[in-house]
Design an enzyme around this catalytic site. Structure first.
Site, PDB file in Angstrom:
ATOM      1  N   SER A 104       0.976  -0.641   0.293  1.00  0.00           N
ATOM      2  CA  SER A 104       0.530  -0.232  -0.070  1.00  0.00           C
ATOM      3  C   SER A 104       0.823   1.435   0.193  1.00  0.00           C
ATOM      4  O   SER A 104       2.387   1.068  -0.807  1.00  0.00           O
ATOM      5  CB  SER A 104      -0.873   0.068   1.327  1.00  0.00           C
ATOM      6  OG  SER A 104      -2.314   1.075   1.148  1.00  0.00           O
ATOM      7  N   HIS A 159      -7.150  -6.608  -0.355  1.00  0.00           N
ATOM      8  CA  HIS A 159      -5.618  -5.543   0.282  1.00  0.00           C
ATOM      9  C   HIS A 159      -4.629  -6.047   0.762  1.00  0.00           C
ATOM     10  O   HIS A 159      -2.991  -5.601   0.318  1.00  0.00           O
ATOM     11  CB  HIS A 159      -6.305  -4.206   0.842  1.00  0.00           C
ATOM     12  CG  HIS A 159      -5.775  -2.866   1.258  1.00  0.00           C
ATOM     13  ND1 HIS A 159      -5.097  -2.419  -0.274  1.00  0.00           N
ATOM     14  CD2 HIS A 159      -5.008  -2.743   1.739  1.00  0.00           C
ATOM     15  CE1 HIS A 159      -3.966  -1.628  -0.583  1.00  0.00           C
ATOM     16  NE2 HIS A 159      -3.768  -1.174   0.967  1.00  0.00           N
ATOM     17  N   ASP A 182     -10.338  -5.221  -4.137  1.00  0.00           N
ATOM     18  CA  ASP A 182      -9.132  -4.275  -2.974  1.00  0.00           C
ATOM     19  C   ASP A 182     -10.519  -3.401  -2.711  1.00  0.00           C
ATOM     20  O   ASP A 182     -10.515  -2.359  -3.585  1.00  0.00           O
ATOM     21  CB  ASP A 182      -8.167  -3.855  -3.796  1.00  0.00           C
ATOM     22  CG  ASP A 182      -7.429  -2.675  -2.634  1.00  0.00           C
ATOM     23  OD1 ASP A 182      -7.540  -2.488  -1.666  1.00  0.00           O
ATOM     24  OD2 ASP A 182      -6.006  -2.856  -3.038  1.00  0.00           O
TER      25      ASP A 182
END
Length: 277
Positions: A99, A230, A200
């Site tokens: 991320s 995610h 996600d």
């Protein structure tokens, strides 16, 4: 700049390091997350003989309000310091992130150029399609945080150690990081392996498209994860990430070693790295 009293770190959220050979890997966790989401990945790479470092980014791992006293420059500064420490210990260094950690890994590749041997990103954050983002700068002046989406994991019974709320001033700074990183993607010259979850609920597919469209100066390949959300490093496809990232390191560390040998520029006094597994 991050300031104020030091708070105790949530158990399980601590940074970690593992000593190995001359090939190093910097792991960077995500926004509101902690090294907990990276630990299984790091342990796997360490067992293969790599030197691994995973710092806890400023404002993370304590309480969510602490993040509002930090900015992307604090997070990048911590990642950059860890990268430079690895460079002192290892002849070859790779950067990997989840991320926002993927965003920071890409920024390191932009800043350090060929000193980064390769980058692996998992659902990197480079923008958003959410309309609320346009009013977040104003909203952050009124309220400190809103409910967040942590533990976006498909696997049953798996939770990550992360904040349950999104600190809004910190989120605004994250958007500043996007604005700095995206225009410079063409400066990434190292090979890039990126993983994107088909589903996600945190980072939209547009971030993946931004990365592929912008990183035109490097060898980049994308893998789509079909059975993870995610936080894929803790999810059903995690072994795919672990195995393919190790193969990526093995391939490109060998190529980097040959390049240094050809140039006669290998770092003096650093023992050759070893890989197993």
């Amino acid at each position: 700049m991050a300031s104020g009293p030091q708070r105790s770190v949530t158990p399980g959220a601590e940074p970690f390091e593992r000593d190995g050979g001359g090939i190093g890997v910097l792991l960077i966790h995500g926004f509101t997350g902690t090294p907990h989401s990276m630990r299984p990945w790091g342990e796997f790479l360490a067992q293969a003989g790599l030197t691994v470092s995973c710092p806890l980014l400023p404002g993370h791992g304590t309480r969510w309000q602490d993040m509002n006293a930090t900015t992307w420059r604090d997070w990048f500064g911590a990642a950059d310091a860890a990268f430079n420490q690895l460079r002192e210990r290892c002849e070859t260094v790779f950067v990997m992130g989840l991320s926002m950690g993927g965003t920071l890994a890409l920024r390191l590749a932009e800043v350090h150029g060929p000193a980064v041997a390769g980058a692996v990103t998992v659902n990197p954050s480079l923008g958003t399609d959410r309309r609320i983002s346009t009013i977040t700068p104003l909203l952050s002046r009124i309220i400190p945080g809103i409910p967040g989406v942590s533990s976006d994991i498909k696997a049953r019974g798996v939770r990550e150690i992360a904040y349950q709320r999104v600190p809004l001033r910190a989120y605004v700074s994250l958007t500043d990081l996007w604005r700095v990183t995206v225009p410079d993607l063409g400066r990434v010259v190292c090979p890039v392996l990126t993983f994107r979850s088909r589903v996600d609920h945190v980072v939209e597919a547009s971030s993946g498209r931004i990365l592929l469209a912008g990183a035109t100066s490097c060898d980049i390949s994308e893998r789509v994860l079909e059975d993870s959300y995610h936080v894929a490093t803790l999810d059903n496809d995690r072994q795919t990430i672990f195995d393919e990232s190790l193969a990526f390191v093995q391939t490109h560390a060998m190529l980097e070693s040959r390049r240094l040998d050809d140039r006669g520029a290998a770092a003096p006094g650093v023992p050759p790295g070893s890989l197993s597994g």
